[in-house]
Scaffold this motif. Structure first.
Motif, PDB file in Angstrom:
ATOM      1  N   MET A  37       0.671  -1.276   0.133  1.00 31.48           N
ATOM      2  CA  MET A  37       0.055  -0.037  -0.029  1.00 31.48           C
ATOM      3  C   MET A  37       0.919   1.167  -0.019  1.00 31.48           C
ATOM      4  SD  MET A  37      -1.137   2.718   2.443  1.00 31.48           S
ATOM      5  CE  MET A  37      -0.808   2.077   3.727  1.00 31.48           C
ATOM      6  N   GLN A  38       1.963   1.260   0.697  1.00 30.23           N
ATOM      7  CA  GLN A  38       2.809   2.496   0.877  1.00 30.23           C
ATOM      8  C   GLN A  38       3.671   2.609  -0.147  1.00 30.23           C
ATOM      9  OE1 GLN A  38       4.712   1.568   4.646  1.00 30.23           O
ATOM     10  NE2 GLN A  38       3.243   2.619   5.751  1.00 30.23           N
ATOM     11  N   ALA A  39       3.811   1.508  -1.084  1.00 28.50           N
ATOM     12  CA  ALA A  39       4.584   1.731  -2.424  1.00 28.50           C
ATOM     13  C   ALA A  39       3.830   2.185  -3.372  1.00 28.50           C
ATOM     14  CB  ALA A  39       5.211   0.460  -2.608  1.00 28.50           C
ATOM     15  N   ALA A  40       2.493   2.196  -3.172  1.00 30.52           N
ATOM     16  CA  ALA A  40       1.506   2.473  -4.405  1.00 30.52           C
ATOM     17  C   ALA A  40       1.051   3.727  -4.085  1.00 30.52           C
ATOM     18  CB  ALA A  40       0.414   1.203  -4.584  1.00 30.52           C
ATOM     19  N   LEU A  41       1.243   4.489  -2.930  1.00 29.11           N
ATOM     20  CA  LEU A  41       0.823   5.696  -2.858  1.00 29.11           C
ATOM     21  C   LEU A  41       1.315   6.813  -4.033  1.00 29.11           C
ATOM     22  CD1 LEU A  41       1.928   6.227   0.846  1.00 29.11           C
ATOM     23  CD2 LEU A  41      -0.349   6.005   0.016  1.00 29.11           C
ATOM     24  N   SER A  42       0.211   7.645  -4.113  1.00 28.55           N
ATOM     25  CA  SER A  42       0.563   8.668  -5.286  1.00 28.55           C
ATOM     26  C   SER A  42      -0.336   9.882  -4.880  1.00 28.55           C
ATOM     27  CB  SER A  42       0.123   8.147  -6.650  1.00 28.55           C
ATOM     28  OG  SER A  42      -1.576   8.075  -6.536  1.00 28.55           O
ATOM     29  N   ARG A  43       0.016  11.049  -5.624  1.00 26.93           N
ATOM     30  CA  ARG A  43      -0.383  12.460  -5.389  1.00 26.93           C
ATOM     31  C   ARG A  43      -2.145  12.230  -5.700  1.00 26.93           C
ATOM     32  NH1 ARG A  43      -1.475  17.554  -7.811  1.00 26.93           N
ATOM     33  NH2 ARG A  43      -0.819  19.236  -6.623  1.00 26.93           N
ATOM     34  N   GLY A  44      -2.693  12.821  -4.679  1.00 27.57           N
ATOM     35  CA  GLY A  44      -4.125  13.059  -4.618  1.00 27.57           C
ATOM     36  C   GLY A  44      -4.952  11.766  -3.748  1.00 27.57           C
ATOM     37  N   ASN A  45      -4.205  10.780  -3.264  1.00 24.56           N
ATOM     38  CA  ASN A  45      -4.740   9.634  -2.698  1.00 24.56           C
ATOM     39  C   ASN A  45      -4.976  10.432  -1.301  1.00 24.56           C
ATOM     40  OD1 ASN A  45      -2.383   7.306  -3.477  1.00 24.56           O
ATOM     41  ND2 ASN A  45      -4.421   7.223  -3.783  1.00 24.56           N
ATOM     42  N   LYS A  46      -6.323  10.021  -0.829  1.00 25.31           N
ATOM     43  CA  LYS A  46      -6.851  10.578   0.662  1.00 25.31           C
ATOM     44  C   LYS A  46      -6.342   9.389   1.672  1.00 25.31           C
ATOM     45  CE  LYS A  46     -10.665  13.299  -0.930  1.00 25.31           C
ATOM     46  NZ  LYS A  46     -10.007  14.523  -0.989  1.00 25.31           N
ATOM     47  N   ILE A  47      -5.617   9.879   2.641  1.00 27.95           N
ATOM     48  CA  ILE A  47      -4.977   8.832   3.555  1.00 27.95           C
ATOM     49  C   ILE A  47      -5.420   9.319   4.996  1.00 27.95           C
ATOM     50  CG2 ILE A  47      -2.924   8.397   2.058  1.00 27.95           C
ATOM     51  CD1 ILE A  47      -2.301  10.689   4.748  1.00 27.95           C
ATOM     52  N   ILE A  48      -5.180   8.228   5.714  1.00 26.21           N
ATOM     53  CA  ILE A  48      -5.292   8.650   7.323  1.00 26.21           C
ATOM     54  C   ILE A  48      -3.701   7.924   7.849  1.00 26.21           C
ATOM     55  CG2 ILE A  48      -6.284   7.950   9.564  1.00 26.21           C
ATOM     56  CD1 ILE A  48      -8.749   7.446   7.812  1.00 26.21           C
ATOM     57  N   THR A  49      -3.184   8.758   8.799  1.00 27.04           N
ATOM     58  CA  THR A  49      -2.092   8.747   9.129  1.00 27.04           C
ATOM     59  C   THR A  49      -2.114   7.477  10.216  1.00 27.04           C
ATOM     60  OG1 THR A  49      -1.894  10.253  10.819  1.00 27.04           O
ATOM     61  CG2 THR A  49      -0.901  10.424   8.627  1.00 27.04           C
ATOM     62  N   ILE A  50      -1.019   7.033  10.665  1.00 30.11           N
ATOM     63  CA  ILE A  50      -0.997   5.987  11.830  1.00 30.11           C
ATOM     64  C   ILE A  50      -1.598   6.744  13.062  1.00 30.11           C
ATOM     65  CG2 ILE A  50       0.448   4.056  11.137  1.00 30.11           C
ATOM     66  CD1 ILE A  50       2.761   5.421  12.626  1.00 30.11           C
ATOM     67  N   GLY A  51      -1.356   8.080  13.197  1.00 30.30           N
ATOM     68  CA  GLY A  51      -1.769   8.869  14.333  1.00 30.30           C
ATOM     69  C   GLY A  51      -3.363   9.354  14.337  1.00 30.30           C
ATOM     70  N   GLY A  52      -4.036   8.725  13.190  1.00 25.22           N
ATOM     71  CA  GLY A  52      -5.327   9.263  12.889  1.00 25.22           C
ATOM     72  C   GLY A  52      -5.748  10.524  12.119  1.00 25.22           C
ATOM     73  N   LEU A  53      -4.541  11.320  11.503  1.00 19.23           N
ATOM     74  CA  LEU A  53      -4.727  12.415  10.842  1.00 19.23           C
ATOM     75  C   LEU A  53      -5.256  12.374   9.326  1.00 19.23           C
ATOM     76  CD1 LEU A  53      -3.957  15.580  11.040  1.00 19.23           C
ATOM     77  CD2 LEU A  53      -2.001  14.782   9.604  1.00 19.23           C
ATOM     78  N   HIS A  54      -6.396  12.971   8.807  1.00 20.52           N
ATOM     79  CA  HIS A  54      -7.009  12.626   7.620  1.00 20.52           C
ATOM     80  C   HIS A  54      -6.371  13.852   6.749  1.00 20.52           C
ATOM     81  CE1 HIS A  54     -10.339   9.985   8.539  1.00 20.52           C
ATOM     82  NE2 HIS A  54      -9.926  10.276   9.982  1.00 20.52           N
ATOM     83  N   ALA A  55      -5.824  13.451   5.820  1.00 17.84           N
ATOM     84  CA  ALA A  55      -5.236  14.417   4.782  1.00 17.84           C
ATOM     85  C   ALA A  55      -5.380  13.914   3.329  1.00 17.84           C
ATOM     86  CB  ALA A  55      -3.735  14.741   5.124  1.00 17.84           C
ATOM     87  N   THR A  56      -4.761  14.594   2.319  1.00 18.47           N
ATOM     88  CA  THR A  56      -4.577  14.184   0.905  1.00 18.47           C
ATOM     89  C   THR A  56      -3.257  14.284   0.354  1.00 18.47           C
ATOM     90  OG1 THR A  56      -6.910  15.170   0.456  1.00 18.47           O
ATOM     91  CG2 THR A  56      -5.222  14.904  -1.348  1.00 18.47           C
TER      92      THR A  56
END
Length: 92
Positions: A37-56
């Protein structure tokens, strides 16, 4: 029926096999899935960090990702700190 020395080690062998199939194997599968999953990350993906932060994801390189919060704040995270990618409607 006498198993000899094998009979003495059979319970130990069974315990080791159970530990492998119940603890080690599932954990290694999860690590592999997370790494993919981490290798396939790209610009524009909506993510949640391991700390619970929601971001793009705004920018990404080999080790880090720059993410943008809803208020426009940009933050830099290690790729390993990204817990999961979410669908557009699930992030809210």
């Amino acid at each position: 029926m006498d198993f000899g020395a094998l009979g003495n080690f059979l319970p130990l062998i069974i315990i080791i096999a159970l530990m492998y199939f119940m603890l080690i194997r599932p954990a290694s599968k999860q690590r592999k899935k997370t790494a993919e999953m981490q290798a396939a990350l790209s610009r524009g993906n909506k993510i949640i960090t391991i700390g619970g932060l929601h971001a793009t994801i705004d920018a990404i390189d080999d080790k880090t990702a720059v993410v943008v919060l809803e208020d426009g704040t940009k933050m830099r995270f290690e790729r390993a700190a990204i817990g999961r990618v979410v669908e557009d409607d699930a992030a809210e």
